[in-house]
Design an enzyme around this catalytic site. Sequence first.
Site, PDB file in Angstrom:
ATOM      1  N   GLU A 135      25.138  88.553   8.309  1.00 19.38           N
ATOM      2  CA  GLU A 135      25.255  87.317   7.499  1.00 19.38           C
ATOM      3  C   GLU A 135      25.111  86.018   8.345  1.00 19.38           C
ATOM      4  OE1 GLU A 135      25.541  86.075   4.808  1.00 19.38           O
ATOM      5  OE2 GLU A 135      27.122  86.702   3.432  1.00 19.38           O
ATOM      6  N   ILE A 155      27.059  83.129   7.235  1.00 17.55           N
ATOM      7  CA  ILE A 155      28.502  82.610   7.777  1.00 17.55           C
ATOM      8  C   ILE A 155      29.526  83.165   6.804  1.00 17.55           C
ATOM      9  CG2 ILE A 155      27.839  80.805   5.896  1.00 17.55           C
ATOM     10  CD1 ILE A 155      29.658  78.941   7.415  1.00 17.55           C
ATOM     11  N   VAL A 156      30.793  83.477   7.488  1.00 18.91           N
ATOM     12  CA  VAL A 156      31.711  83.872   6.680  1.00 18.91           C
ATOM     13  C   VAL A 156      32.532  82.640   6.701  1.00 18.91           C
ATOM     14  CG1 VAL A 156      33.860  85.533   6.767  1.00 18.91           C
ATOM     15  CG2 VAL A 156      31.788  86.166   7.959  1.00 18.91           C
ATOM     16  N   ASP A 157      32.726  82.453   5.323  1.00 17.19           N
ATOM     17  CA  ASP A 157      33.630  81.148   4.796  1.00 17.19           C
ATOM     18  C   ASP A 157      34.996  81.534   4.298  1.00 17.19           C
ATOM     19  OD1 ASP A 157      34.236  78.606   4.138  1.00 17.19           O
ATOM     20  OD2 ASP A 157      32.662  78.541   2.727  1.00 17.19           O
ATOM     21  N   LYS A 197      34.062  80.240   9.574  1.00 20.35           N
ATOM     22  CA  LYS A 197      35.036  78.962   9.317  1.00 20.35           C
ATOM     23  C   LYS A 197      36.485  79.306   9.010  1.00 20.35           C
ATOM     24  CE  LYS A 197      31.857  76.501   6.659  1.00 20.35           C
ATOM     25  NZ  LYS A 197      31.782  75.760   5.461  1.00 20.35           N
TER      26      LYS A 197
HETATM   27  P1  IMP Z   1      32.300  82.941   1.469  1.00 15.01           P
HETATM   28  O1  IMP Z   1      32.197  83.947   0.298  1.00 15.01           O
HETATM   29  O2  IMP Z   1      33.181  81.962   1.025  1.00 15.01           O
HETATM   30  O3  IMP Z   1      32.684  83.467   2.537  1.00 15.01           O
HETATM   31  O4  IMP Z   1      30.786  82.440   1.455  1.00 15.01           O
HETATM   32  C1  IMP Z   1      29.686  82.964   1.917  1.00 15.01           C
HETATM   33  C2  IMP Z   1      28.495  82.460   1.535  1.00 15.01           C
HETATM   34  O5  IMP Z   1      28.738  80.973   1.216  1.00 15.01           O
HETATM   35  C3  IMP Z   1      27.342  82.334   2.799  1.00 15.01           C
HETATM   36  O6  IMP Z   1      26.813  83.313   2.684  1.00 15.01           O
HETATM   37  C4  IMP Z   1      26.657  81.164   2.530  1.00 15.01           C
HETATM   38  O7  IMP Z   1      25.488  81.474   1.774  1.00 15.01           O
HETATM   39  C5  IMP Z   1      27.743  80.207   1.682  1.00 15.01           C
HETATM   40  N1  IMP Z   1      28.287  79.158   2.715  1.00 15.01           N
HETATM   41  C6  IMP Z   1      29.601  79.071   3.090  1.00 15.01           C
HETATM   42  N2  IMP Z   1      29.619  77.914   3.929  1.00 15.01           N
HETATM   43  C7  IMP Z   1      28.447  77.430   3.957  1.00 15.01           C
HETATM   44  C8  IMP Z   1      27.900  76.205   4.765  1.00 15.01           C
HETATM   45  O8  IMP Z   1      28.955  75.654   5.433  1.00 15.01           O
HETATM   46  N3  IMP Z   1      26.636  76.157   4.538  1.00 15.01           N
HETATM   47  C9  IMP Z   1      25.787  76.605   3.870  1.00 15.01           C
HETATM   48  N4  IMP Z   1      26.282  77.742   3.015  1.00 15.01           N
HETATM   49  C10 IMP Z   1      27.518  77.992   3.123  1.00 15.01           C
END
Ligand code: IMP
Length: 174
Positions: free
Chosen positions: A96, A98-100, A128
Amino acid sequence: MLQPRSLLDAQTIAARVRELGQQIERDYAGKDLVIVVVLCGSFVFAADLVRAIALPLSIDFFGLRSYGDATQSSGVVRITHDLARSVEGKDVLLVEDIVDTGLTVQFLIDTLKTRAPRSLKLAALLHKPARSRVQVPIDYLGFTIDDVFVVGYGLDCAQRYRNLPYLGVVDEGG
Ligand code: IMP
């Protein structure tokens, strides 16, 4: 369009990706490794990572589209491209960008577990933690970053900047 300010330069990323590759190479020696690349954001990271792993391995792709807006994940995702081959009995490493919030990766893990891999681990270039909504263990992590929206090295903002060779931050108004 403003040039994003640099957060992690190409050299720093390359050095860390090489380290992750070496670690994965040690851990997966003798195993039946399948790298599952999550499209689209992971394509650059995965391309560099697999070239840092000197093991026999296969690569497959999983395409997802989030229903969130450009900068917020809703956790509601649609599969746009499924794996081409079965991963049953294989040692799967999910790659992956990024794990947000963690919601996307949680969905991926839950989905892949139903396919009966022998093992399932996660490699993520970025984490993050400030925005975590679900705790997902990251087995191979590149960098922990603050709560900023990053672009480049495969990551986009409204489909732009994926080709930027470094990881940058688009400042307000950029
Ligand atoms: P999550 O479900 O919030 O963990 O988000 C995951 C997805 O959101 C990632 O695979 C990215 O495609 C997108 N994403 C999250 N944060 C960012 C960022 O800072 N920049 C670009 N894409 C992000």
